[in-house]
Design a protein around this motif. Structure first.
Motif, mmCIF file in Angstrom:
data_model
loop_
_atom_site.group_PDB
_atom_site.id
_atom_site.type_symbol
_atom_site.label_atom_id
_atom_site.label_comp_id
_atom_site.label_asym_id
_atom_site.label_seq_id
_atom_site.Cartn_x
_atom_site.Cartn_y
_atom_site.Cartn_z
ATOM 1 N N UNK A 48 0.825 -1.194 0.000
ATOM 2 C CA UNK A 48 0.000 0.000 0.000
ATOM 3 C C UNK A 48 0.865 1.252 0.000
ATOM 4 N N UNK A 49 1.945 1.235 0.772
ATOM 5 C CA UNK A 49 2.857 2.365 0.813
ATOM 6 C C UNK A 49 4.034 2.068 -0.101
ATOM 7 N N UNK A 50 4.042 2.650 -1.280
ATOM 8 C CA UNK A 50 5.081 2.348 -2.247
ATOM 9 C C UNK A 50 6.455 2.824 -1.798
ATOM 10 N N UNK A 209 11.810 6.045 -9.131
ATOM 11 C CA UNK A 209 12.165 5.111 -8.064
ATOM 12 C C UNK A 209 11.642 5.594 -6.717
ATOM 13 N N UNK A 210 11.786 6.886 -6.442
ATOM 14 C CA UNK A 210 11.324 7.440 -5.176
ATOM 15 C C UNK A 210 9.812 7.361 -5.057
ATOM 16 N N UNK A 211 9.122 7.601 -6.165
ATOM 17 C CA UNK A 211 7.664 7.590 -6.160
ATOM 18 C C UNK A 211 7.100 6.182 -6.008
ATOM 19 N N UNK A 212 7.713 5.230 -6.702
ATOM 20 C CA UNK A 212 7.186 3.871 -6.742
ATOM 21 C C UNK A 212 7.801 2.932 -5.701
ATOM 22 N N UNK A 213 8.813 3.414 -4.976
ATOM 23 C CA UNK A 213 9.381 2.577 -3.930
ATOM 24 C C UNK A 213 10.438 1.606 -4.388
ATOM 25 N N UNK A 214 11.169 1.939 -5.462
ATOM 26 C CA UNK A 214 12.254 1.088 -5.931
ATOM 27 C C UNK A 214 13.596 1.638 -5.455
ATOM 28 N N UNK A 215 14.579 0.762 -5.371
ATOM 29 C CA UNK A 215 15.919 1.234 -5.105
ATOM 30 C C UNK A 215 16.462 1.970 -6.318
#
Length: 341
Positions: A48-50, A209-215
Motif C-alpha cells: 500500500x505504501x510504495x 524510483x522514489x515515487x514507486x518505492x524502488x531502489x
C-alpha cells in the motif's frame, strides 16, 4: 457488497449529522473485518505504501539476482566483474546470479522470438527476488520531450514484474562518450549522442524510483565526473572492460560492499565466466526456432529414426547439470575467500 442508500430502512428521516456518524461507524467496522493480506493469499498485491521499498537491498543467502536491460547489461556476462565482486563480498552466502540483458531492449520493447516468453515470465521462471534493471541511455536519443512517455512506459514495464517479495533496483543510464564515435561522417556537432539529455533521463528515473518505492543507483553523475570519462566505451555507448569495472565498482559502493577487484579473484572470475557461457547457450540458443519457436516441426529437432520424437529439447537438458556444477565451483571459490576463524 451492496451499500445502504438514503431510501433504505428510513435513513432519509435522519439528520445529516447522524447519517454521517453512522456511515463512519460502518466504515470502521468494514475495515476492521478485512482478512489479513498475506503474500500466499495475494501473490500479486502491491504494497500500500510504495515508499516502503525505496532502499537498495542488502543481499541475503538464497537470493536469486537477475540483471536486466540493454547491451551494457548483456555485456556484463563477458567479463563477469560485477558478478565476481558480488560473490566475493559474500563468501559465506549462497547467491544465484543470472544475466537477462538483451541487446536492443528498451522500456518500449523487449523483442523475443516466438515461444520464448516475455521479460516478466523469464524473471518469474528463475524465481528472481532481486532485480537490477537499467534503461534510459538509448531512449534519451529521442530528446527531452519524450521523458514523460519514457517514464510511463518504464512504470508499466516495472509494474509487470512487481511483487511484494521482489526487490527492484533501478540503475541509472551511463553517459555517452560522443568523442569515441569517430566513424560518424556527421562530426561531433551533428552527433545525436552529444545532444542526448541522458542526465535528465537519469533524474526522471530517480524520481520514478522514489515515487514507486524502488531502489536507485546513480551511475551517471559519478561516471560523468570521473577522471576515466572519455575512455570507458568502445564506440561512445558500449562500455569497454574499464567501463564495466567502473560501473561494477559504483554499484558495489552503493551496496556498501568491497569494490576493489584484485588478482586474488581471478580464479573466481574464471568460474563465473564459465557459468555465464553455459547459461547463455542454455537460455539463448541461436537455434531457438527449432527448439521451442516456430520451426519445431522441422526434422532438425527430431530423432532421425523416430520422427515423432523430439530429441533437441532432451539434448538441451544436458546443460542443466553443467550449470549446477559451475555454480558449485563458484561456491567453492567463494568459501576460499572467507576469513579464517
Amino acid at each position: 457488497m451492496t451499500f445502504l442508500s438514503t431510501s433504505d430502512n428510513g435513513f432519509c428521516v435522519f439528520r445529516r449529522q447522524r447519517f454521517l456518524l453512522l456511515l463512519l461507524v460502518l466504515t470502521i467496522g468494514l475495515v476492521q473485518a478485512q482478512p489479513p493480506t498475506d503474500k500466499a493469499s495475494f501473490p500479486g498485491q502491491l504494497p500500500l505504501d510504495k515508499r516502503q521499498g525505496n532502499a537498495v537491498p542488502a543481499l541475503r543467502s538464497g537470493d536469486i539476482i537477475a540483471f536486466a536491460g540493454g547491451a551494457n547489461i548483456a555485456a556484463m556476462r563477458k567479463d563477469g566483474i560485477l558478478e565476481t565482486l558480488l560473490y566475493a563480498a559474500h563468501p559465506t552466502t549462497q547467491l544465484r546470479i543470472w544475466n537477462l540483458g538483451w541487446e536492443g531492449d528498451t522500456v518500449y520493447e523487449q523483442f523475443r522470438d516466438v515461444g520464448f516468453g516475455s521479460w516478466s515470465k523469464n524473471l518469474d521462471s528463475l524465481g528472481a527476488n532481486v532485480v537490477f534493471a537499467q534503461f534510459g541511455q538509448m531512449e534519451s536519443l529521442e530528446g527531452e520531450k519524450s521523458i514523460p512517455q519514457f517514464i510511463d512506459a518504464y512504470r508499466q514495464l516495472l509494474d509487470s514484474i512487481r511483487k511484494p517479495d521482489r526487490q527492484i533496483v533501478l540503475l541509472s543510464p551511463v553517459p555517452f562518450e560522443p568523442d569515441q564515435l569517430n566513424r560518424t561522417p556527421l562530426g561531433k556537432s551533428e552527433n545525436p549522442m552529444s545532444r542526448a539529455p541522458v542526465e535528465k533521463y537519469a533524474e526522471a528515473i530517480k524520481t520514478l524510483a522514489e515515487t514507486e518505492g524502488y531502489g536507485y543507483i546513480d551511475l551517471y553523475h559519478p561516471i560523468r565526473t570521473s577522471s576515466s570519462v572519455g575512455s570507458l566505451t568502445n564506440d561512445g555507448l558500449h562500455l569497454n572492460q574499464v567501463g564495466q569495472q567502473v560501473m561494477a565498482s559504483l554499484i558495489l559502493k552503493t551496496l556498501n560492499l568491497p569494490e576493489h577487484f584484485s588478482q586474488q579473484l581471478t580464479t573466481l572470475q574464471r568460474e563465473v565466466l564459465n557459468k555465464n557461457v553455459l547459461w547463455f547457450n542454455y537460455w539463448r540458443p541461436s537455434n531457438w526456432a527449432f527448439l521451442n519457436g516456430d520451426r519445431t516441426t522441422q526434422p532438425f529437432s527430431h530423432d532421425w529414426q523416430d520422427k515423432t520424437r523430439r530429441i533437441f529439447p532432451e539434448e538441451m537438458k544436458a546443460f542443466e547439470p553443467l550449470i549446477r556444477g559451475a555454480e558449485q565451483r563458484i561456491m567453492n571459490e567463494q568459501r576460499k575467500l572467507a576469513p579464517v576463524r
